[in-house]
Scaffold this active site. Structure first.
Site, PDB file in Angstrom:
ATOM      1  N   TYR A   2      44.270  35.912  16.502  1.00 37.40           N
ATOM      2  CA  TYR A   2      43.809  36.569  17.729  1.00 37.40           C
ATOM      3  C   TYR A   2      44.981  37.023  18.597  1.00 37.40           C
ATOM      4  O   TYR A   2      44.792  37.809  19.524  1.00 37.40           O
ATOM      5  CB  TYR A   2      42.932  35.631  18.561  1.00 37.40           C
ATOM      6  N   HIS A  27      41.372  28.723   8.682  1.00 36.23           N
ATOM      7  CA  HIS A  27      40.566  29.863   9.110  1.00 36.23           C
ATOM      8  C   HIS A  27      39.770  30.501   7.984  1.00 36.23           C
ATOM      9  O   HIS A  27      38.691  31.056   8.212  1.00 36.23           O
ATOM     10  CB  HIS A  27      41.476  30.913   9.754  1.00 36.23           C
ATOM     11  N   SER A  43      32.741  36.367  25.851  1.00 36.93           N
ATOM     12  CA  SER A  43      32.659  37.464  26.798  1.00 36.93           C
ATOM     13  C   SER A  43      33.915  37.469  27.644  1.00 36.93           C
ATOM     14  O   SER A  43      34.417  36.419  28.026  1.00 36.93           O
ATOM     15  CB  SER A  43      31.429  37.349  27.715  1.00 36.93           C
TER      16      SER A  43
END
Length: 288
Positions: free
Chosen positions: A56, A125, A246
């Site tokens: 990320y 992951h 979000s």
């Protein structure tokens, strides 16, 4: 199904005794700038779990935001002697590798990047690379736990049987997979339950791809909630740890206001019946 009143204060116990927040903020596809804004909003709202990853490229910003919040005057009195509140949890998936040394270095890099001394939950992951790579990578997680860099270990996107058949010295505490009413992953969830492995549900809102589904809209109206709240509540009633994402302040707060209603068993089953194996991001089931 659970009749619990869920909130951001709700926690669930892993098999190793560690407690983790049952609702966490996913930081997937957030820029560093978005993370620096969203994490403080989430902390102020009551979030105590954050899911980041090396891929990320926002681990440093997540750690920076947490440290800054901990150092603020309003939280100073809640700090522990180790310099962080005992209630905040961070997880960080790391890619698997064919090299034990590469995974250990990767773990150390994430711990250093977040700047918090250790990571509560570290996940492999992806299952790519073959059986030997998966088992070698898991040994690196075990040793990181022994060395205090990681408190609990887990996997992401794994079928789990292969790893458990290897009789690991430390078994995974968590399997993080995409789970929502449109991809219920029943078989993997049942296997995890058999081994006492908690399911973390990423993409619990199906990336907003089914918010206008007629059944979701009907049930949201029935329970006087938003479609997002309905889907988060569905996940919680199944015993998952959902990771709604979000970057908008009002939405990350609103999405988790799920304590004021309970979905009936009948309606949970209706939502289960929406399963269409909807994969909203990537499908790891073709890993060898």
């Amino acid at each position: 199904m659970s009749s619990s009143t869920f909130s951001l204060a709700s926690k669930v116990k892993l098999y190793n005794g560690h407690m983790i927040p049952q609702i966490q903020l996913g930081l997937y596809m957030m820029s560093g700038k978005e993370v620096l804004a969203s994490v403080p909003w989430a902390l102020a709202a009551g979030y105590r779990g954050f899911d980041s990853a090396q891929m990320y490229h926002n681990e440093a910003e997540a750690g920076q935001a947490i440290r800054k919040w901990l150092e603020s005057s309003e939280t100073r009195r809640a700090r522990t002697s180790r310099g962080r509140t005992s209630g905040i949890r961070r997880s960080s998936p790391v890619p698997g590798s064919t090299s034990y040394d590469a995974v250990r270095k990767s773990i150390k890099r994430s711990v250093k990047a977040c700047g918090l001394g250790y990571i509560d939950l570290f996940l492999l992951h992806s299952p790519y690379g073959g059986p030997e790579a998966r088992l070698t990578s898991w040994k690196a997680i075990e040793d990181a736990i022994d060395d205090g860099e990681v408190r609990s270990g887990g996997v992401s996107n794994y079928g789990i049987e292969e790893l458990m058949a290897s009789n690991p010295r430390i078994k995974p505490a968590v399997n993080q997979i995409e789970v929502h009413p449109f991809n219920t992953q029943t078989a993997i969830r049942e296997t995890c339950a058999k081994h006492g492995i908690l399911v973390e549900a990423y993409g619990p809102l199906a990336r907003a791809m089914r918010m206008k589904d007629p059944t979701i809209l009907e049930l949201a109206k029935k329970y006087a909630c938003t479609p997002a709240q309905l889907m988060v509540r569905w996940s919680l009633q199944h015993g998952h740890v959902p990771l709604p994402k979000s970057a908008r302040k009002e939405r990350l707060i609103d999405n988790v206001k799920v304590g004021g209603f309970e979905i009936s068993d009948e309606d949970v089953q209706r939502m289960d019946g929406l399963d269409e194996h909807l994969v909203t991001d990537w499908d790891p089931t073709d890993a060898d």
